[in-house]
Design a protein around this motif. Structure first.
Motif, PDB file in Angstrom:
ATOM      1  N   GLY A 187       0.790  -1.225   0.000  1.00 18.78           N
ATOM      2  CA  GLY A 187       0.000   0.000   0.000  1.00 18.78           C
ATOM      3  C   GLY A 187       0.821   1.273   0.000  1.00 18.78           C
ATOM      4  N   ILE A 188       2.026   1.229  -0.593  1.00 19.85           N
ATOM      5  CA  ILE A 188       2.889   2.404  -0.527  1.00 19.85           C
ATOM      6  C   ILE A 188       3.274   2.906  -1.918  1.00 19.85           C
ATOM      7  CG2 ILE A 188       3.839   1.919   1.753  1.00 19.85           C
ATOM      8  CD1 ILE A 188       6.236   0.625   0.421  1.00 19.85           C
ATOM      9  N   ARG A 189       2.618   2.415  -2.953  1.00 20.80           N
ATOM     10  CA  ARG A 189       2.948   2.873  -4.305  1.00 20.80           C
ATOM     11  C   ARG A 189       2.231   4.175  -4.618  1.00 20.80           C
ATOM     12  NH1 ARG A 189       1.260   2.249  -9.873  1.00 20.80           N
ATOM     13  NH2 ARG A 189      -0.630   1.146  -9.258  1.00 20.80           N
ATOM     14  N   ARG A 190       2.981   5.129  -5.165  1.00 24.08           N
ATOM     15  CA  ARG A 190       2.357   6.352  -5.637  1.00 24.08           C
ATOM     16  C   ARG A 190       1.653   6.061  -6.952  1.00 24.08           C
ATOM     17  NH1 ARG A 190       4.708  12.435  -7.171  1.00 24.08           N
ATOM     18  NH2 ARG A 190       2.721  13.122  -8.081  1.00 24.08           N
ATOM     19  N   LYS A 191       0.395   6.462  -7.040  1.00 26.82           N
ATOM     20  CA  LYS A 191      -0.399   6.251  -8.246  1.00 26.82           C
ATOM     21  C   LYS A 191      -0.626   7.583  -8.957  1.00 26.82           C
ATOM     22  CE  LYS A 191      -2.746   2.411  -5.971  1.00 26.82           C
ATOM     23  NZ  LYS A 191      -4.033   1.869  -5.475  1.00 26.82           N
ATOM     24  N   PRO A 192      -0.874   7.555 -10.255  1.00 26.20           N
ATOM     25  CA  PRO A 192      -1.040   8.801 -11.016  1.00 26.20           C
ATOM     26  C   PRO A 192      -2.131   9.721 -10.467  1.00 26.20           C
ATOM     27  CG  PRO A 192      -0.781   6.949 -12.500  1.00 26.20           C
ATOM     28  CD  PRO A 192      -0.896   6.361 -11.123  1.00 26.20           C
ATOM     29  N   ALA A 193      -3.190   9.137  -9.904  1.00 30.05           N
ATOM     30  CA  ALA A 193      -4.311   9.952  -9.444  1.00 30.05           C
ATOM     31  C   ALA A 193      -4.149  10.458  -8.008  1.00 30.05           C
ATOM     32  CB  ALA A 193      -5.613   9.148  -9.555  1.00 30.05           C
ATOM     33  N   ASP A 194      -3.085  10.070  -7.337  1.00 27.55           N
ATOM     34  CA  ASP A 194      -2.897  10.487  -5.946  1.00 27.55           C
ATOM     35  C   ASP A 194      -2.719  12.001  -5.849  1.00 27.55           C
ATOM     36  OD1 ASP A 194      -3.052   7.917  -5.013  1.00 27.55           O
ATOM     37  OD2 ASP A 194      -0.885   7.609  -4.887  1.00 27.55           O
ATOM     38  N   THR A 195      -3.423  12.599  -4.890  1.00 28.39           N
ATOM     39  CA  THR A 195      -3.264  14.032  -4.633  1.00 28.39           C
ATOM     40  C   THR A 195      -2.341  14.280  -3.444  1.00 28.39           C
ATOM     41  OG1 THR A 195      -5.291  13.986  -3.300  1.00 28.39           O
ATOM     42  CG2 THR A 195      -5.507  14.624  -5.619  1.00 28.39           C
ATOM     43  N   THR A 196      -2.235  13.312  -2.561  1.00 31.07           N
ATOM     44  CA  THR A 196      -1.250  13.351  -1.476  1.00 31.07           C
ATOM     45  C   THR A 196      -0.410  12.090  -1.593  1.00 31.07           C
ATOM     46  OG1 THR A 196      -2.772  12.287   0.085  1.00 31.07           O
ATOM     47  CG2 THR A 196      -2.751  14.708   0.027  1.00 31.07           C
ATOM     48  N   PHE A 197       0.882  12.223  -1.429  1.00 28.91           N
ATOM     49  CA  PHE A 197       1.755  11.067  -1.674  1.00 28.91           C
ATOM     50  C   PHE A 197       2.992  11.092  -0.791  1.00 28.91           C
ATOM     51  CE2 PHE A 197       1.573  14.217  -5.092  1.00 28.91           C
ATOM     52  CZ  PHE A 197       2.772  14.902  -4.897  1.00 28.91           C
ATOM     53  N   ALA A 198       2.902  11.706   0.366  1.00 30.27           N
ATOM     54  CA  ALA A 198       4.052  11.762   1.268  1.00 30.27           C
ATOM     55  C   ALA A 198       4.530  10.359   1.608  1.00 30.27           C
ATOM     56  CB  ALA A 198       3.683  12.507   2.544  1.00 30.27           C
ATOM     57  N   ASP A 199       5.816  10.124   1.414  1.00 32.01           N
ATOM     58  CA  ASP A 199       6.487   8.876   1.759  1.00 32.01           C
ATOM     59  C   ASP A 199       6.055   7.686   0.912  1.00 32.01           C
ATOM     60  OD1 ASP A 199       7.866  10.269   3.670  1.00 32.01           O
ATOM     61  OD2 ASP A 199       6.641   9.584   5.342  1.00 32.01           O
ATOM     62  N   LYS A 200       5.232   7.906  -0.102  1.00 25.47           N
ATOM     63  CA  LYS A 200       4.895   6.810  -0.998  1.00 25.47           C
ATOM     64  C   LYS A 200       6.057   6.567  -1.965  1.00 25.47           C
ATOM     65  CE  LYS A 200      -0.133   6.848  -0.799  1.00 25.47           C
ATOM     66  NZ  LYS A 200      -1.392   6.853  -1.594  1.00 25.47           N
ATOM     67  N   ILE A 201       6.087   5.385  -2.535  1.00 26.71           N
ATOM     68  CA  ILE A 201       7.171   4.988  -3.417  1.00 26.71           C
ATOM     69  C   ILE A 201       6.792   5.271  -4.864  1.00 26.71           C
ATOM     70  CG2 ILE A 201       8.638   3.104  -4.189  1.00 26.71           C
ATOM     71  CD1 ILE A 201       9.092   3.910  -1.279  1.00 26.71           C
ATOM     72  N   CYS A 202       7.579   6.103  -5.515  1.00 29.05           N
ATOM     73  CA  CYS A 202       7.394   6.374  -6.940  1.00 29.05           C
ATOM     74  C   CYS A 202       8.403   5.530  -7.707  1.00 29.05           C
ATOM     75  CB  CYS A 202       7.600   7.861  -7.228  1.00 29.05           C
ATOM     76  SG  CYS A 202       7.389   8.292  -8.969  1.00 29.05           S
ATOM     77  N   LEU A 203       7.904   4.608  -8.501  1.00 27.98           N
ATOM     78  CA  LEU A 203       8.778   3.745  -9.305  1.00 27.98           C
ATOM     79  C   LEU A 203       9.196   4.544 -10.533  1.00 27.98           C
ATOM     80  CD1 LEU A 203       6.696   0.470  -8.924  1.00 27.98           C
ATOM     81  CD2 LEU A 203       8.580   1.314  -7.495  1.00 27.98           C
ATOM     82  N   ASN A 204      10.182   5.382 -10.319  1.00 30.91           N
ATOM     83  CA  ASN A 204      10.491   6.490 -11.209  1.00 30.91           C
ATOM     84  C   ASN A 204      11.085   6.076 -12.544  1.00 30.91           C
ATOM     85  OD1 ASN A 204      10.665   9.263 -11.752  1.00 30.91           O
ATOM     86  ND2 ASN A 204      12.776   9.336 -11.073  1.00 30.91           N
TER      87      ASN A 204
END
Length: 300
Positions: A137-154
């Motif tokens: 539950g820690i993946r940053r998704k495109p639709a996220d408006t808040t994403f503090a400390d989430k993992i962006c698979l850059n």
């Protein structure tokens, strides 16, 4: 690469202007490190505890200290997820990019991870990484408006194509290559990545030399020492899954794509293309200093 003759004051102004984009006043040591285009070995006469910026540094020093504190927690999280991803044998390197790589992450920032993977397993490896991060539950998704400390698979890069394309070799990319901090690797992949991108030393010779010295003398990054006897079997399995993983992920991305770059050797996601806004911000600062941008940004 032919350029004008850079003076010490030119290089100082350029290094400070670039850092100012990120509200990041430089220490004397950092200023020397990030001076562009020409190797400077002179030291400033100011106290080593001083900071250098285009603006008053008092408020910026407080900002820098706050971001360093926020970054410490994000480093712990990044290290944990990176250790978890060791179970995937086709990952050759996991690194941190973005503001966190400079200990300059905002409290609300996500964590950008960079991956080098075995050739022929780009999409299958990304699929498995995504599943694991999603489960927690820690993946940053495109639709996220808040994403503090989430993992962006850059960014995912194949080990067969470690060099950045010629058209992307500019001041921004040179900073990104040298600022990236590896969390772990296999088989000397980080050294291979740097060797493939030696062009960065034309932009940032001091930072390049320091990085090489760190690798040769003080290289303490944890490396995988386990013999991968089963790697060939795993690679074969991932290779079989690769075409299906590619089709599924491209189908999923179809209606969600924005600034993604997808090729046979690179998958890169940027919700906002940093190169564009960094270039614009640098142009504004250099304009006030009467320094032309393009020759600097592209190293001409």
């Amino acid at each position: 690469m032919k350029r004008m003759q850079w003076t010490y004051s030119d290089a100082t102004a350029l290094a400070v202007a670039y850092a100012d984009i990120f509200d990041y006043p430089l220490t004397e040591e950092e200023l020397i490190r990030w001076m562009p285009f020409k190797k400077f070995i002179h030291h400033l006469t100011a106290d080593g505890a001083a900071y250098y910026s285009l603006r008053s540094v008092r408020g910026l020093i407080a900002v820098r200290k706050k971001r360093a504190a926020w970054s410490s927690g994000k480093w712990i999280r990044a290290a944990r997820i990176a250790r978890l991803l060791r179970v995937i044998p086709t990952i050759r390197l996991v690194g941190v990019t973005g503001g966190l790589a400079m200990n300059n992450a905002k409290q609300e920032d996500d964590i950008d991870l960079f991956f080098v993977v075995s050739s022929g397993t780009l999409w299958a490896t990304r699929f498995l990484v995504t599943i694991i991060v999603e489960i927690f539950g820690i993946r940053r998704k495109p639709a996220d408006t808040t994403f503090a400390d989430k993992i962006c698979l850059n960014m995912f890069m194949s080990e067969r194509a470690l060099a950045l394309p010629q058209k992307e070799r500019d001041m921004f990319a040179a900073h990104e290559v040298l600022q990236m901090v590896p969390l772990w690797e296999r088989d000397g992949t980080y050294r291979k990545f740097l060797r493939a991108n030696q062009w960065v030393k034309d932009f940032l010779p001091n930072a390049w030399e320091e990085k090489c010295r760190m690798l040769n003398v003080e290289y303490r990054m944890k490396r995988s020492k386990k013999r991968e006897n089963l790697f060939g079997i795993w690679h074969l399995a991932f290779g079989i899954l690769e075409p299906l993983a590619r089709v599924v992920q491209l189908w999923y991305m179809k209606k969600r794509r924005t600034n993604e770059i997808v090729s046979g050797s690179v998958i890169r996601f940027h919700p906002r293309d940093a190169r564009v806004w960094v270039k614009q911000a640098l142009a504004r600062r250099l304009g006030r200093l009467n320094i032309p941008l393009d020759k600097i940004f592209y190293g001409r």
